[in-house]
Scaffold this motif. Structure first.
Motif, short mmCIF file in Angstrom:
data_model
loop_
_atom_site.label_atom_id
_atom_site.label_comp_id
_atom_site.label_asym_id
_atom_site.label_seq_id
_atom_site.Cartn_x
_atom_site.Cartn_y
_atom_site.Cartn_z
N LEU A 1 32.97 35.04 43.67
CA LEU A 1 33.17 33.94 44.61
C LEU A 1 34.51 34.11 45.30
N GLU A 2 34.52 33.99 46.60
CA GLU A 2 35.77 34.14 47.36
C GLU A 2 36.81 33.11 46.90
N THR A 3 36.37 31.94 46.54
CA THR A 3 37.29 30.89 46.10
C THR A 3 37.93 31.19 44.75
N GLU A 4 37.32 32.06 43.97
CA GLU A 4 37.86 32.44 42.65
C GLU A 4 38.71 33.71 42.73
N TYR B 1 38.46 40.12 42.33
CA TYR B 1 37.54 39.17 41.70
C TYR B 1 37.66 39.29 40.18
#
Length: 62
Positions: A47-50, A37
């Motif tokens: 955030l998992e998407t980041e 992260y």
């Protein structure tokens, strides 16, 4: 520099495992989920998407 007290409170949002601070890359790393992260302007972006996937070599690092 990551605040040690803050680091002790944070966990990976995916695996709920502890995180390791890597100063050279400015990331919080979770070996359990294999995600890193980013820390932007001193703020962890949890955030998992980041997050980015760790490479095989990074997973083996201390």
């Amino acid at each position: 520099m990551m605040d040690k007290k803050l680091l002790s409170l944070l966990v990976c949002p995916v695996s709920k495992a502890p995180l390791e601070y890597r100063e050279e890359t400015q990331e919080l790393v979770c070996k359990a989920s294999g995600l890193a992260y980013p820390i932007r302007d001193g703020i962890p972006v949890m955030l998992e998407t980041e997050a980015r996937q760790l490479t095989a070599d990074e997973k083996l690092e201390k």
